[in-house]
Design an enzyme around this catalytic site. Structure first.
Site, PDB file in Angstrom:
ATOM      1  N   ASN A  35      -1.338  35.319 -41.546  1.00 29.37           N
ATOM      2  CA  ASN A  35      -0.694  34.301 -40.706  1.00 29.37           C
ATOM      3  C   ASN A  35       0.056  33.286 -41.557  1.00 29.37           C
ATOM      4  O   ASN A  35       1.145  32.837 -41.189  1.00 29.37           O
ATOM      5  CB  ASN A  35      -1.739  33.606 -39.827  1.00 29.37           C
ATOM      6  CG  ASN A  35      -2.028  34.389 -38.555  1.00 29.37           C
ATOM      7  OD1 ASN A  35      -1.195  34.472 -37.669  1.00 29.37           O
ATOM      8  ND2 ASN A  35      -3.191  34.991 -38.496  1.00 29.37           N
ATOM      9  N   LEU A  85     -14.593  22.098 -39.961  1.00 29.49           N
ATOM     10  CA  LEU A  85     -14.293  20.797 -40.557  1.00 29.49           C
ATOM     11  C   LEU A  85     -15.102  19.722 -39.828  1.00 29.49           C
ATOM     12  O   LEU A  85     -15.323  19.803 -38.623  1.00 29.49           O
ATOM     13  CB  LEU A  85     -12.792  20.507 -40.449  1.00 29.49           C
ATOM     14  CG  LEU A  85     -11.883  21.481 -41.227  1.00 29.49           C
ATOM     15  CD1 LEU A  85     -10.429  21.278 -40.821  1.00 29.49           C
ATOM     16  CD2 LEU A  85     -12.061  21.316 -42.729  1.00 29.49           C
ATOM     17  N   HIS A  93      -6.838  31.183 -33.081  1.00 26.43           N
ATOM     18  CA  HIS A  93      -8.121  31.829 -32.814  1.00 26.43           C
ATOM     19  C   HIS A  93      -7.838  33.159 -32.103  1.00 26.43           C
ATOM     20  O   HIS A  93      -7.052  33.184 -31.144  1.00 26.43           O
ATOM     21  CB  HIS A  93      -8.990  30.914 -31.942  1.00 26.43           C
ATOM     22  CG  HIS A  93     -10.299  31.513 -31.563  1.00 26.43           C
ATOM     23  ND1 HIS A  93     -11.353  31.605 -32.442  1.00 26.43           N
ATOM     24  CD2 HIS A  93     -10.718  32.084 -30.416  1.00 26.43           C
ATOM     25  CE1 HIS A  93     -12.371  32.201 -31.844  1.00 26.43           C
ATOM     26  NE2 HIS A  93     -12.012  32.495 -30.614  1.00 26.43           N
ATOM     27  N   GLU A 148     -13.304  18.072 -32.674  1.00 29.87           N
ATOM     28  CA  GLU A 148     -14.621  18.157 -33.316  1.00 29.87           C
ATOM     29  C   GLU A 148     -15.407  19.383 -32.889  1.00 29.87           C
ATOM     30  O   GLU A 148     -16.125  19.968 -33.666  1.00 29.87           O
ATOM     31  CB  GLU A 148     -15.417  16.873 -33.023  1.00 29.87           C
ATOM     32  CG  GLU A 148     -14.779  15.665 -33.687  1.00 29.87           C
ATOM     33  CD  GLU A 148     -15.304  14.347 -33.151  1.00 29.87           C
ATOM     34  OE1 GLU A 148     -14.515  13.402 -33.029  1.00 29.87           O
ATOM     35  OE2 GLU A 148     -16.515  14.292 -32.852  1.00 29.87           O
ATOM     36  N   GLU A 155      -0.300  37.423 -32.951  1.00 28.45           N
ATOM     37  CA  GLU A 155      -0.610  36.173 -33.673  1.00 28.45           C
ATOM     38  C   GLU A 155       0.574  35.791 -34.557  1.00 28.45           C
ATOM     39  O   GLU A 155       0.963  34.626 -34.648  1.00 28.45           O
ATOM     40  CB  GLU A 155      -1.833  36.361 -34.579  1.00 28.45           C
ATOM     41  CG  GLU A 155      -3.151  36.465 -33.873  1.00 28.45           C
ATOM     42  CD  GLU A 155      -4.297  36.555 -34.862  1.00 28.45           C
ATOM     43  OE1 GLU A 155      -4.255  35.902 -35.909  1.00 28.45           O
ATOM     44  OE2 GLU A 155      -5.248  37.284 -34.550  1.00 28.45           O
TER      45      GLU A 155
HETATM   46  C1  GRF Z   1      -6.928  36.486 -37.734  1.00 24.94           C
HETATM   47  O1  GRF Z   1      -7.434  37.295 -36.705  1.00 24.94           O
HETATM   48  C2  GRF Z   1      -6.967  35.049 -37.260  1.00 24.94           C
HETATM   49  O2  GRF Z   1      -6.824  34.936 -35.865  1.00 24.94           O
HETATM   50  C3  GRF Z   1      -8.328  34.628 -37.652  1.00 24.94           C
HETATM   51  O3  GRF Z   1      -8.495  35.180 -38.943  1.00 24.94           O
HETATM   52  C4  GRF Z   1      -7.910  36.494 -38.913  1.00 24.94           C
HETATM   53  C5  GRF Z   1      -7.277  36.796 -40.238  1.00 24.94           C
HETATM   54  O4  GRF Z   1      -6.195  35.950 -40.399  1.00 24.94           O
HETATM   55  N1  GRF Z   1      -8.431  33.188 -37.636  1.00 24.94           N
HETATM   56  P1  GRF Z   1      -5.248  35.993 -41.730  1.00 24.94           P
HETATM   57  O5  GRF Z   1      -4.776  37.427 -41.908  1.00 24.94           O
HETATM   58  O6  GRF Z   1      -6.101  35.544 -42.900  1.00 24.94           O
HETATM   59  O7  GRF Z   1      -4.126  35.060 -41.398  1.00 24.94           O
END
Ligand code: GRF
Length: 203
Positions: A13, A92, A108, A141, A173
């Site tokens: 991502n 966090l 997510h 939070e 995503e």
């Molecule tokens: C993805 O499915 C994302 O939605 C989740 O972590 C997975 C891996 O993400 N939060 P990435 O390839 O490290 O961006």
């Protein structure tokens, strides 16, 4: 706008956010990649993309608070306008989030509020879902419960397992996150009183 991206793993991502930010009309630049895992594959990808990449290993700090203090000190140098969590597998604290109130977003891999937490794809399959997807939301939070900025859905197909569904969701995503960051960085959405407010909302 200046954006720091937090990762813990492959960083796919983060790569797509960085690629999107290359466009002349994109209202943000990725100025740092920060990982809590020194062996995160995404760190190497960031360096290849010419983005300063920092590993702050949790194990190098004797408490969560000390680890967060180190991240906040680094951020005080980086001075991001926004923080994008992208495959960042650490919760966090409220103090950390308050320091960047309304300026931290996360992706997510489920259609929140369905399936917050981990193992979202297997849970969706086990629940017999015919639709699945991903959500970009402001980080608050509570875990995976902040105001939603955008969602993308895909079908769950017969014979899908967690791996095939995860792969199908990852492709959307990679389109949703850059679109959400664009909208955030250009002021098209902001968090106000715990809600996402879109600038094209009527009055
Ligand atoms: C993805 O499915 C994302 O939605 C989740 O972590 C997975 C891996 O993400 N939060 P990435 O390839 O490290 O961006």
């Amino acid at each position: 706008k200046r954006v720091a991206v937090f990762i813990s793993g492959s960083g796919s991502n983060m790569v797509r956010l960085s690629e999107a930010a290359q466009a002349d009309d994109f209202p943000a630049e990725i100025v740092a990649v920060i990982s809590d895992k020194p062996d995160a594959k995404g760190l190497e990808k960031a360096r290849t993309l010419g983005i300063p990449a920092h590993a702050l290993a949790r194990k190098d700090y004797d408490s969560k608070a000390a680890h967060e203090r180190a991240m906040l000190d680094l951020l005080a140098e980086v001075k991001p306008d926004f923080i994008c969590l992208a495959g960042f597998m650490r919760l966090l604290s409220a103090d950390f989030i308050r320091a960047y109130e309304g300026r931290i977003i996360n992706i997510h891999p489920s259609l929140l509020p369905l399936f917050p937490g981990l193992n979202t794809h297997q849970r969706a399959i086990d629940a017999g879902m015919r639709l699945a997807g991903c959500t970009v939301h402001f980080v608050t939070e509570g875990m995976d419960e902040g105001p939603i900025i955008g969602q993308a859905a895909v079908p769950v197909l017969p014979g899908d397992d967690a791996e095939s569904l995860a792969a199908r969701i990852l492709t959307v995503e990679h389109r949703l996150y850059p679109a959400a960051l664009r909208r955030l960085a250009e002021g098209g959405v902001r968090m106000e009183a715990g809600e996402a407010v879109f600038s094209d909302d009527a009055g």
